[in-house]
Design a protein around this motif. Structure first.
Motif, PDB file in Angstrom:
ATOM      1  N   GLY A  57     -52.063 -36.014   1.417  1.00 46.96           N
ATOM      2  CA  GLY A  57     -52.631 -34.932   0.595  1.00 46.96           C
ATOM      3  C   GLY A  57     -54.117 -34.794   0.860  1.00 46.96           C
ATOM      4  O   GLY A  57     -54.949 -35.455   0.253  1.00 46.96           O
ATOM      5  N   ILE A  71     -58.920 -29.427  -7.493  1.00 44.61           N
ATOM      6  CA  ILE A  71     -58.170 -30.646  -7.797  1.00 44.61           C
ATOM      7  C   ILE A  71     -58.570 -31.815  -6.916  1.00 44.61           C
ATOM      8  O   ILE A  71     -57.875 -32.825  -6.871  1.00 44.61           O
ATOM      9  N   SER A  72     -59.690 -31.678  -6.198  1.00 51.53           N
ATOM     10  CA  SER A  72     -60.209 -32.840  -5.459  1.00 51.53           C
ATOM     11  C   SER A  72     -60.516 -33.941  -6.469  1.00 51.53           C
ATOM     12  O   SER A  72     -60.780 -33.668  -7.638  1.00 51.53           O
ATOM     13  N   SER A  91     -61.802 -36.200  -0.786  1.00 49.09           N
ATOM     14  CA  SER A  91     -61.473 -37.634  -0.904  1.00 49.09           C
ATOM     15  C   SER A  91     -61.481 -38.301   0.468  1.00 49.09           C
ATOM     16  O   SER A  91     -61.832 -39.483   0.599  1.00 49.09           O
TER      17      SER A  91
HETATM   18  N1  SAH Z   1     -56.817 -35.758  -1.885  1.00 52.09           N
HETATM   19  C1  SAH Z   1     -57.474 -34.483  -2.104  1.00 52.09           C
HETATM   20  C2  SAH Z   1     -56.669 -33.596  -3.026  1.00 52.09           C
HETATM   21  C3  SAH Z   1     -55.267 -33.366  -2.552  1.00 52.09           C
HETATM   22  S1  SAH Z   1     -54.462 -32.049  -3.465  1.00 52.09           S
HETATM   23  C4  SAH Z   1     -58.834 -34.743  -2.729  1.00 52.09           C
HETATM   24  O1  SAH Z   1     -58.873 -35.472  -3.729  1.00 52.09           O
HETATM   25  O2  SAH Z   1     -59.837 -34.222  -2.232  1.00 52.09           O
HETATM   26  C5  SAH Z   1     -52.846 -32.218  -2.839  1.00 52.09           C
HETATM   27  C6  SAH Z   1     -52.653 -31.720  -1.408  1.00 52.09           C
HETATM   28  O3  SAH Z   1     -51.354 -32.137  -0.993  1.00 52.09           O
HETATM   29  C7  SAH Z   1     -52.694 -30.201  -1.286  1.00 52.09           C
HETATM   30  O4  SAH Z   1     -53.642 -29.787  -0.337  1.00 52.09           O
HETATM   31  C8  SAH Z   1     -51.280 -29.829  -0.835  1.00 52.09           C
HETATM   32  O5  SAH Z   1     -51.231 -28.745   0.092  1.00 52.09           O
HETATM   33  C9  SAH Z   1     -50.810 -31.121  -0.180  1.00 52.09           C
HETATM   34  N2  SAH Z   1     -49.354 -31.270  -0.159  1.00 52.09           N
HETATM   35  C10 SAH Z   1     -48.458 -30.843  -1.079  1.00 52.09           C
HETATM   36  N3  SAH Z   1     -47.217 -31.137  -0.705  1.00 52.09           N
HETATM   37  C11 SAH Z   1     -47.304 -31.755   0.496  1.00 52.09           C
HETATM   38  C12 SAH Z   1     -46.357 -32.287   1.410  1.00 52.09           C
HETATM   39  N4  SAH Z   1     -45.050 -32.249   1.162  1.00 52.09           N
HETATM   40  N5  SAH Z   1     -46.814 -32.846   2.550  1.00 52.09           N
HETATM   41  C13 SAH Z   1     -48.145 -32.915   2.802  1.00 52.09           C
HETATM   42  N6  SAH Z   1     -49.077 -32.423   1.978  1.00 52.09           N
HETATM   43  C14 SAH Z   1     -48.674 -31.849   0.845  1.00 52.09           C
END
Ligand code: SAH
Ligand code: DHB
Ligand code: MG
Length: 230
Positions: free
Chosen positions: A71, A45-46, A77
């Motif tokens: 996230g 999901i990156s 990202s």
């Molecule tokens: N930005 C990344 C993808 C992020 S996926 C990219 O594009 O490469 C979403 C991420 O948010 C996951 O790793 C998940 O563990 C994290 N996440 C989910 N709930 C969260 C929270 N409450 N606080 C911090 N991170 C959270």
């Protein structure tokens, strides 16, 4: 994305691949980061390469010195955003999962950004409250891409960490069109709709939405800017 992949195998994918190959070519650090995510069994999901390049360009266009990401996952990202910063820039990225943060830390270091990127490992709401309490210098750019249910809460907090002109990007706001279902019981979609309501009524931010298709299916971004000093 969670389900659907309604555009998989379609012309949207071919066009995504074509533009990505020419305009957002991969390199060793990006390849290694994605490979490490796959090896660790992280969900795919990156952001896509073209989406990463969009984030890079947006951050560069606003001359971002201080970037906030909510996230991290494996830091894919983060690497795109980190590369957009001036040499004296700083990126703070928030991740709830320590195992993911470890993978991201290695990926970010391999990309040569270890000195300028800090990962705060905690629920994002806690890290945001901490940053606010510490009165950190305002961020120039924020990318919100964590639990979608909290999107409005995160934007509200990010506004308090912003200055006039701060740019905010929020991922996954369309979700195969689920966003238009006012009666939805999906908390992620409810969170996105709460964010749209917030943007509609909040005079300190001005936003729009961009629908996207391609390798991650049908989804979209909200793009907003903080219009008043806070
Ligand atoms: N930005 C990344 C993808 C992020 S996926 C990219 O594009 O490469 C979403 C991420 O948010 C996951 O790793 C998940 O563990 C994290 N996440 C989910 N709930 C969260 C929270 N409450 N606080 C911090 N991170 C959270
Ligand atoms: C999901 C999360 C994302 O950040 C994304 O870009 C796509 C899907 C998910 O949690 O399913
Ligand atoms: Mg996302």
């Amino acid at each position: 994305m969670t389900g659907g992949h309604s555009t998989a195998g379609s012309i949207w994918d071919d066009v995504d691949d074509y533009f990505a190959e020419h305009l957002a070519p991969s390199d060793e650090a990006l390849d290694a980061a994605l490979a490490a995510c796959v090896d660790a069994g992280l969900p795919p999901i990156s952001v896509t390469p073209l989406q990463g390049k969009l984030l890079y360009l947006l951050a560069q266009m606003c001359g971002a010195r201080r970037i906030l990401e909510i996230g991290t996952l494996g830091g894919y990202s983060t690497i795109w955003l980190g590369r957009a910063m001036a040499p004296d820039g700083q990126l703070i990225t928030l991740e709830i999962d320590p195992a993911r943060a470890d993978i991201a830390r290695r990926n970010i270091a391999r990309a040569g950004l270890g000195e300028r990127v800090e990962i705060l490992v905690a629920p994002a709401a806690e890290s945001l409250a901490r940053l606010e309490a510490e009165h950190v210098e305002p961020f120039d750019f924020a990318f919100i891409d964590a639990d979608k249910a909290s999107s409005a809460v995160y934007v509200d907090a990010v506004i308090r960490l912003s200055r006039s002109g701060t740019v905010i990007v929020v991922d996954n706001v369309v979700r195969d069109g689920a966003v238009v279902d006012a009666a939805t019981e999906n908390v992620d979609v409810q969170g996105i709709r709460a964010l749209v309501d917030l943007l509609a009524r909040e005079s300190r931010v001005s936003g729009t939405a961009i629908q996207t298709v391609g390798n991650k299916g049908y989804d979209g971004f909200i793009l907003a800017t903080v219009t008043a000093a806070v």
